[in-house]
Enzyme design. Structure first.
Site, PDB file in Angstrom:
ATOM      1  N   GLY A 134      53.863  12.594  60.290  1.00 37.34           N
ATOM      2  CA  GLY A 134      53.630  13.080  58.917  1.00 37.34           C
ATOM      3  C   GLY A 134      52.783  12.110  58.112  1.00 37.34           C
ATOM      4  O   GLY A 134      51.638  11.835  58.450  1.00 37.34           O
ATOM      5  N   ASP A 201      58.214  19.499  69.882  1.00 39.00           N
ATOM      6  CA  ASP A 201      57.367  18.925  68.824  1.00 39.00           C
ATOM      7  C   ASP A 201      57.292  17.399  68.978  1.00 39.00           C
ATOM      8  O   ASP A 201      56.219  16.802  68.848  1.00 39.00           O
ATOM      9  CB  ASP A 201      57.945  19.320  67.457  1.00 39.00           C
ATOM     10  CG  ASP A 201      57.175  18.715  66.309  1.00 39.00           C
ATOM     11  OD1 ASP A 201      56.077  19.221  66.010  1.00 39.00           O
ATOM     12  OD2 ASP A 201      57.658  17.728  65.714  1.00 39.00           O
ATOM     13  N   LYS A 205      53.900  14.966  69.936  1.00 36.33           N
ATOM     14  CA  LYS A 205      53.492  13.746  69.216  1.00 36.33           C
ATOM     15  C   LYS A 205      53.495  12.542  70.148  1.00 36.33           C
ATOM     16  O   LYS A 205      52.624  11.671  70.055  1.00 36.33           O
ATOM     17  CB  LYS A 205      54.425  13.533  68.024  1.00 36.33           C
ATOM     18  CG  LYS A 205      54.306  14.647  66.988  1.00 36.33           C
ATOM     19  CD  LYS A 205      55.454  14.654  66.003  1.00 36.33           C
ATOM     20  CE  LYS A 205      55.315  15.764  64.979  1.00 36.33           C
ATOM     21  NZ  LYS A 205      56.511  15.984  64.175  1.00 36.33           N
TER      22      LYS A 205
HETATM   23  N1  HSE Z   1      58.457  20.233  62.288  1.00 35.29           N
HETATM   24  C1  HSE Z   1      57.954  18.913  62.164  1.00 35.29           C
HETATM   25  C2  HSE Z   1      59.096  17.990  61.863  1.00 35.29           C
HETATM   26  C3  HSE Z   1      56.925  18.860  61.064  1.00 35.29           C
HETATM   27  O1  HSE Z   1      60.209  18.459  61.586  1.00 35.29           O
HETATM   28  O2  HSE Z   1      58.933  16.793  61.920  1.00 35.29           O
HETATM   29  C4  HSE Z   1      55.976  17.729  61.173  1.00 35.29           C
HETATM   30  O3  HSE Z   1      55.303  17.692  62.378  1.00 35.29           O
END
Ligand code: HSE
Length: 433
Positions: A134, A201, A205
């Site tokens: 983020g 997710d 990353k």
């Molecule tokens: N869905 C992701 C999270 C948003 O919860 O971190 C940012 O990549």
């Protein structure tokens, strides 16, 4: 003063954050850099929903391709999400020589190699700070401040939704599903949230971080992945009694030239800095061979924090473009090597937390211990609780380091024992030593 004319594709949570950030601090950015960010076009299929922002007439359009091909647009910001239309838009913009800024970790994880190569062929850049952590400028730290280091290890809390859920389960003992609904309402979660809670997710990353650390696009199948779906509050309580917290951790290590990656719920010592990372915050712990330990902390999700990372990239892309620098380091660092060697999932050496339920009769524990011994797994501690009403005794075991393949085989044998009363639960334990 020069203008940089920005075309934004996707006016969702992050798109609105970018526009809000530029409206708030655009003049400050111009003062600092001599480049004024101008949101020239925003494309989205839905241009009627109120985003709580005012944009000038003519800025909104439903035609993304017209934004990409518009000669008056200097940089493209891809915030469409997904890996199909986003890939088409990104490749098309790069082929036109336009730098692309994206927050799309899935796109980079699945199609990074193609995208970096097209950027290089067209002498332009792809910028993706917002894709990892983020608002934390972790990629910029890796490719600038840490450029002189061989990266020995990276530990990341990279998913705000999971960290938020784990924190509230730990503090409030609320059920998983209720907290997930709150995370969605707060704009942290992916659509669908399965990507968050199944660890995908985080893995997206992790492969971007590893690609930059080790100089080649890392495929998703090099990263064995497990999420937090179905995690029970009793596991969090057991870990707590033993001095640990549970975090969904991305672990990346350089094992003498072999790259080890994994994403899994992991017990971390309560005293370690990474254990104190709560709510939707993310943190990345990087050890370099020169710098030693470093840690980066901030909001890993949400409209403005992610918007902040996108804006940082817009300004860098603008500066690179106006100075005629060509292919930026965010591309060249991903394409230094043809391939990397990876540690296979079964060869990863780790410590584990194991929770069993054993029938309370003489010899139950001995049978379990024999199996661990036969698989070269040494036990660090064992706690057996009093027998449940069900007649089974919960047993919590912490092991020393052993191979994943030995854990898998041992757990299968234990589950098949006549004294085993429930499916064993196993999680990694990392003591950072
Ligand atoms: N869905 C992701 C999270 C948003 O919860 O971190 C940012 O990549």
């Amino acid at each position: 003063m020069k203008d940089i004319r920005i075309g934004i594709l996707g006016f969702g949570t992050v798109g609105a954050g970018v526009v809000e950030g530029i409206q708030k601090n655009g003049a400050l950015m111009a003062e600092r850099t001599g480049i004024a960010p101008v949101v020239a076009k925003i494309a989205d299929l839905d241009i009627t929903t109120d985003r709580g922002l005012t944009v000038e007439a003519g800025v909104l359009t439903t035609d993304a391709m017209s934004v990409i091909t518009d000669e008056n647009i200097d940089v493209i910001v891809e915030l469409v999400g997904g890996t199909t239309i986003a890939r088409t838009f990104t490749l098309e913009a790069l082929k036109q020589g336009k730098p692309v800024i994206t927050a799309n970790k899935a796109l980079l994880a699945d199609h990074g190699e193609e995208i970096y190569k097209v950027a290089r062929e067209n002498n332009t850049g792809i910028y993706y700070e917002a894709a990892v952590g983020g608002g934390i400028p972790i990629l910029r730290s890796q490719r600038a401040g840490l450029i002189g280091n061989q990266i020995e290890s990276i530990y990341g809390i990279l998913n705000g939704t999971c960290n938020y859920i784990l924190t509230r389960m730990e503090r409030e003992g609320l059920p998983f599903d209720e907290i997930l609904a709150d995370a969605q309402a707060l704009g942290y979660a992916e659509t669908p949230p399965d990507l968050d809670i199944d660890g995908i997710d985080t893995a997206h990353k992790a492969v971007v971080l590893a690609s930059m650390a080790y100089g080649a696009p890392v495929p998703m199948d090099a990263c064995p992945t497990k999420g937090i779906r179905g995690l029970e509050a009793s596991e969090i309580a057991n870990a707590d009694e033993l001095g640990y917290q549970i975090k969904l951790l991305a672990i990346i290590k350089d094992n003498d030239g072999e790259v080890e990656l994994s994403v899994e719920p992991t017990l971390v010592p309560k005293g370690h800095m990474i254990a104190s990372v709560a709510d939707s915050f993310n943190a990345v712990f990087v050890k370099g061979d020169i710098v030693d330990d470093t840690m980066y902390y901030g909001r890993g999700a949400g409209r403005l924090p992610t918007g902040s990372a996108v804006i940082g990239d817009i300004m860098e892309a603008a500066s690179d473009k106006l100075s005629g620098k060509g292919v930026p380091v965010s591309v060249t660092m991903m394409l230094q090597k043809e391939t990397l060697t990876y540690c296979s999932a079964e060869n990863i050496e780790k410590r584990c937390y194991i929770r069993l339920c054993l029938e309370d009769k003489p010899g139950s524990m001995a049978k379990v211990m024999n199996i661990f011994g036969a698989h070269n797994i040494s036990i660090a501690s064992v706690v057996q609780k009093e027998v449940h009403a069900s007649g089974a005794a919960p047993v919590v075991i912490l092991t020393q380091e052993a191979k994943e393949s030995e854990f898998v085989a041992a757990i299968a044998e234990i589950e098949a024992l006549d004294v085993s009363c429930c499916a064993p639960i196993r999680m990694r334990l990392e003591d950072f030593e």
